[in-house]
Design an enzyme around this catalytic site. Sequence first.
Site, PDB file in Angstrom:
ATOM      1  N   LYS A   1       0.839  -1.198   0.000  1.00  0.00           N
ATOM      2  CA  LYS A   1       0.000   0.000   0.000  1.00  0.00           C
ATOM      3  C   LYS A   1       0.873   1.246   0.000  1.00  0.00           C
ATOM      4  CE  LYS A   1      -1.730   2.470   3.369  1.00  0.00           C
ATOM      5  NZ  LYS A   1      -1.620   3.862   2.887  1.00  0.00           N
TER       6      LYS A   1
ATOM      7  N   GLY B   1       7.847   4.450   7.967  1.00  0.00           N
ATOM      8  CA  GLY B   1       6.986   5.582   8.296  1.00  0.00           C
ATOM      9  C   GLY B   1       7.314   6.120   9.673  1.00  0.00           C
ATOM     10  N   SER B   2       6.330   6.692  10.302  1.00  0.00           N
ATOM     11  CA  SER B   2       6.586   7.377  11.573  1.00  0.00           C
ATOM     12  C   SER B   2       6.758   6.383  12.717  1.00  0.00           C
ATOM     13  CB  SER B   2       5.436   8.329  11.893  1.00  0.00           C
ATOM     14  OG  SER B   2       4.303   7.583  12.270  1.00  0.00           O
ATOM     15  N   THR B   3       7.466   6.824  13.749  1.00  0.00           N
ATOM     16  CA  THR B   3       7.661   5.988  14.923  1.00  0.00           C
ATOM     17  C   THR B   3       6.329   5.716  15.621  1.00  0.00           C
ATOM     18  OG1 THR B   3       9.960   6.630  15.227  1.00  0.00           O
ATOM     19  CG2 THR B   3       8.774   5.914  17.193  1.00  0.00           C
TER      20      THR B   3
ATOM     21  N   VAL C   1       3.312   5.347  14.286  1.00  0.00           N
ATOM     22  CA  VAL C   1       2.590   4.281  13.589  1.00  0.00           C
ATOM     23  C   VAL C   1       3.338   2.947  13.753  1.00  0.00           C
ATOM     24  CG1 VAL C   1       1.771   3.450  11.353  1.00  0.00           C
ATOM     25  CG2 VAL C   1       1.508   5.858  11.959  1.00  0.00           C
ATOM     26  N   GLY C   2       4.661   3.019  13.700  1.00  0.00           N
ATOM     27  CA  GLY C   2       5.462   1.811  13.892  1.00  0.00           C
ATOM     28  C   GLY C   2       5.184   1.172  15.244  1.00  0.00           C
TER      29      GLY C   2
ATOM     30  N   GLU D   1      11.080   0.632   9.680  1.00  0.00           N
ATOM     31  CA  GLU D   1      12.074   1.681   9.417  1.00  0.00           C
ATOM     32  C   GLU D   1      11.368   2.979   9.740  1.00  0.00           C
ATOM     33  OE1 GLU D   1      13.691   4.491   8.320  1.00  0.00           O
ATOM     34  OE2 GLU D   1      13.557   3.988   6.187  1.00  0.00           O
TER      35      GLU D   1
ATOM     36  N   CYS E   1      13.751  10.388   6.468  1.00  0.00           N
ATOM     37  CA  CYS E   1      13.814   9.817   7.820  1.00  0.00           C
ATOM     38  C   CYS E   1      15.239   9.879   8.374  1.00  0.00           C
ATOM     39  CB  CYS E   1      13.309   8.393   7.818  1.00  0.00           C
ATOM     40  SG  CYS E   1      14.026   7.394   6.522  1.00  0.00           S
TER      41      CYS E   1
ATOM     42  N   GLU F   1      11.425  14.802  15.755  1.00  0.00           N
ATOM     43  CA  GLU F   1      11.630  14.791  14.312  1.00  0.00           C
ATOM     44  C   GLU F   1      10.695  15.831  13.692  1.00  0.00           C
ATOM     45  OE1 GLU F   1      10.347  11.254  12.176  1.00  0.00           O
ATOM     46  OE2 GLU F   1      12.120  11.394  10.921  1.00  0.00           O
TER      47      GLU F   1
END
Lengths: 785, 317
Positions: A194, A246-248, A250-251, A268, A302, A399
């Site tokens: 996606k 993506g973002s931390t 969401v990770g 990542e 990133c 960030e």
Amino acid sequence: MNIKDIFNNMDYGKAPESPDTALDWLAQHNNKFGHFIGGEWVKGPSRKGGHFDSNNPATGKALAKVAQADKKTVDKAVQAAAEAQSKWQATSGHERAQYLYAIARLLQKNARLFAVLETLDNGKPIRESRDIDVPLAVRHFYHHAGWAQLLDTEMPDHQAIGVVGQVIPWNFPLLMLAWKIAPAIATGNTVVIKPAEFTSLTALLFAEICQQAGLPKGVVNVVTGDGKTGQLIVEHPGIKKIAFTGSTAVGRWIRQATAGSGKKLSLELGGKSAFIVCNDADLDAAVEGVVDAIWFNQGQVCCAGSRLLVQEAVADRFHKKLIARMHKLRIGDPLDKSIDMGAIIDPRQQQKIATLVQAGVDAGACLNQSDAKLPKNGCFYPPTLLTDVSPSDQVVQDEIFGPVLVSMTFRTPDEAVALANNSRYGLAASIWSENINMAMHLAPLVQAGVVWINCTNQFDAAAGFGGVKESGFGREGGKEGLYEYLQDKTANSKKMTTKAKTKAKLTPVEGMDKTPKMYIGGKQTRPDGGYTYPVHDHRGDIITHVGLGNRKDIRNAVEAAASSKAWSQMNAYQRQQVMYFMAENLSYRAAEFSARLQAFGHSKKQAELEVESSIQRINYYAAWCDKYDGQVHGVPMRGVAMAMHEPIGVIGIQCPDDAPLLSFISLLAPAMAMGNRVVMTASETYPLPALDFYQVLNTSDVPAGTVNIISGEQAELVKPLAGHMNVDAVWHFGDLAETVEHESATNLKRTWTETTVRDWMKQGQGQNFLRQATQVKNIWTPYGE
Amino acid sequence: MTIKRNPGMALNLDWIESIQLNKSAIERRAATLGTRRSVKKQNQVAWLLKAITLIDLTTLAGDDTEQRVKRLCAKGKHPLRHDLIDALGIADMHITTGAICVYHDMLATAAKELAGTGIHLAAVSTGFPAGLSPLHLKVQEIKESVKAGADEIDIVITRKHVFAENWQALYDEVKAYREACGEAHMKTILATGEISTLRNVAKASMVCMMAGADFIKTSTGKESVNATLPVSLTMIRQIREYHERTGYQIGYKPAGGISKAKEALVYLSMMKEELGNDWLQPDLFRFGASSLLGDIERQLEHQVSGHYSAAHRHAMG
């Protein structure tokens, strides 16, 4: 302006790349797209909300309508991928290589179309999409075509995982797609990917490339949509592996959402990467490095070098040079070939950047900003440098994901390292010094997955990319990246069960009347809570009581492990000597350990074999101490990219009940061999071999704090251990994988959970243990004089 | 624009020792100079015309004769075909090359041809190209050339001083040359292809500027490697450094190896990006080139006609 005017003012003028071919391609699709599933285009729903606009951030105008995948669509895509998978995996490596090769060729043939479409959809300068994104994407497919070819001979013990779900960000839409898809399909997996909802278009064009390459239907499936679609992929039971960039935030959610599902995971995530400029750096070169670090892709990178650390003696000069350079940057139409910075992806992102910068200024930062005129329309933000900031400022910690650099100074190399590591993140670092001693001193000390010496933002398919700490785990690129898409062929399937504890009264056993303590910081310690629990022999009689560890014991053990650096600072040869000594000392006590095991029901022969195997296992990993070498990757550069195996740091290890001595040793020894410190929680049912082992540690010159052993209920100890922010990895062999993985999200520590039964004699050693005990740091060092 | 002439300064070894250079980083920057900027259409025409005014049109061959030099001077005075000038509407700009550059023996002829044109006359000197004649003869050669009408002197440095890191000897030599030049402007040729490392190039550049160079120049055109972008970046960054430290602007002349209009555009954007628009004027920037002009003419004809051109359609120099 006429020629004479230009002759006098020497302006660049405009040099726009034509968008026509890309716009024609969109028009061929009536500016409306469905999903690519099972090799066919599947229309999005016609109802309201079934599609959303993909905009050009440089103009704010819609480029095309993209479909929103719902549950049915994701199910369909996963099903298509599942149906294609076994046949794809069974396809020979050579044939798979041919497909990847064909994709690479077709990408190259359509390079300009991809570049223009990417720039239209994302807002990045055409120079970058043309010279960086697309060529690197091509390179990734060529490189992994080679891995498909070599897989059977080079990695015979590994095989594909199955259906892989991939969710990628908007900052490098095509490149991140290539990073995800190439290794996944090279290794025989099939993919449901996606793209980010802001930037779906090049993924859809890529789907056409897959069609043209004749890729078997269902090997690559592209579904579009927002975070809700991503969530459906992450939670889909048919998917065996999730790869996310993506973002931390969401990770972290993905880590929790997949906890206990058995899904393999690579993340990542964000970064706040240090850019270290030493007194003896080539300052002009370092200035250009900053340009390529934070003003590349509008700073929406990133691994952007967003935290500048300059040594005091050159700080003023460096800032002056940097500000002068910043004013030279050209900001505007991303399709213009003379533009350095294009558009920010979305007005909300632009607003977030502005808000953070304002917060920095309010907190006392000195704002230096390019006075370049920004286009009236579209979404732009000027290059920005904030000086007079300190580690306590939000702009230094968080960030920003925009063209904003914060700068601090340092006095000594130690301080540079301390400042660089004073972050939750650990993605990349850039070090500038003309002194090889300095550069090579700092590179191993900064906590980052990638270190660039006298360069920045260098990428290649042959070298792994990925972070440590809250920047995520797993690598993309290089051999180290392939493991993310492979599983051990000998994986077991029988689920582990925890043995019910037998309650019985204390029965003293002859010769074993002592109460084993726990072992923290090199000292025998009583449990913090003051409670013990009984340990039974195979007849159900109580042999002894052991400490019932609680969260404070875990806290103390982690504290001891984290602050004990001696073991990690020893060189491999020294660690090896200690471990051989450990094996020797265990052999002196062989009879005692054998008796313990016999008490738990082992036959004499079995017990002696397990002790002997444990001695051999320590020797096995002692042997590995100085042999688990890194690699020098063949990246296209005059220089070396060194893939170094670094210890993870502090590893929490929860031991299983099976083979209580051998399993304990089999987990302890590889962790130690690679230079980690450990907090072991002993088998709950059979803790004595582990607790007895501190006698061996004590006599073997193992520095205090290297190994800490706690006894107690695994279910009680798992949360404080897996949730502890100062623990870098947790290995769990038991039935609490879900808790471990869920709690690990606090600091995104690495996890290795195994819920199936392992034969510790036959499957208790190997390089897979060493891989778990290390992480790869790639140090890029260009050279030349 | 008037440039305050560099008076030179005492040799400061601290500045020399503090020079740091990273070759790979310089090469990376050089490799993207041409991809980060693009000059098209009318802007390209104007930039190419500018490039013509920056050319030191050069003949430095053993078989040079007066007639050959006359032809070169004619080309310098009229670098573009008349119909192109008309089509571009630039007759009133009086485009000429920046200078004519010859050996001492050809100065008298060239001076006569260039009188009243405003085109500078440069002589290579000091035992060009090797520079290993006796010092007093080299100094004398400069004086003779100035007397013969040269208002620019291109000197060569003694390379062995660089290898020995004998910055004092290099400084003394160049200072002596500068004194001999008097009012004539001095370009110091470093022979960058021979002194080899970028670190040497940077240090020699700085020493020459301290000794009073008006221009620093890459090459004699006789070395196997002449002007390159990494060498150019190295030298102009030292020019920037000297300017920041002293306030004096020093000129830059890449010589040899630049023969395409497209390369000239990259050099111009490099000067603009690294040093600024001041360095896009003949007072501070020159191309030492013999065949570049021909390619520029072809490009300009293409801009005017829409068709690619051929060399024989443009006058020889």
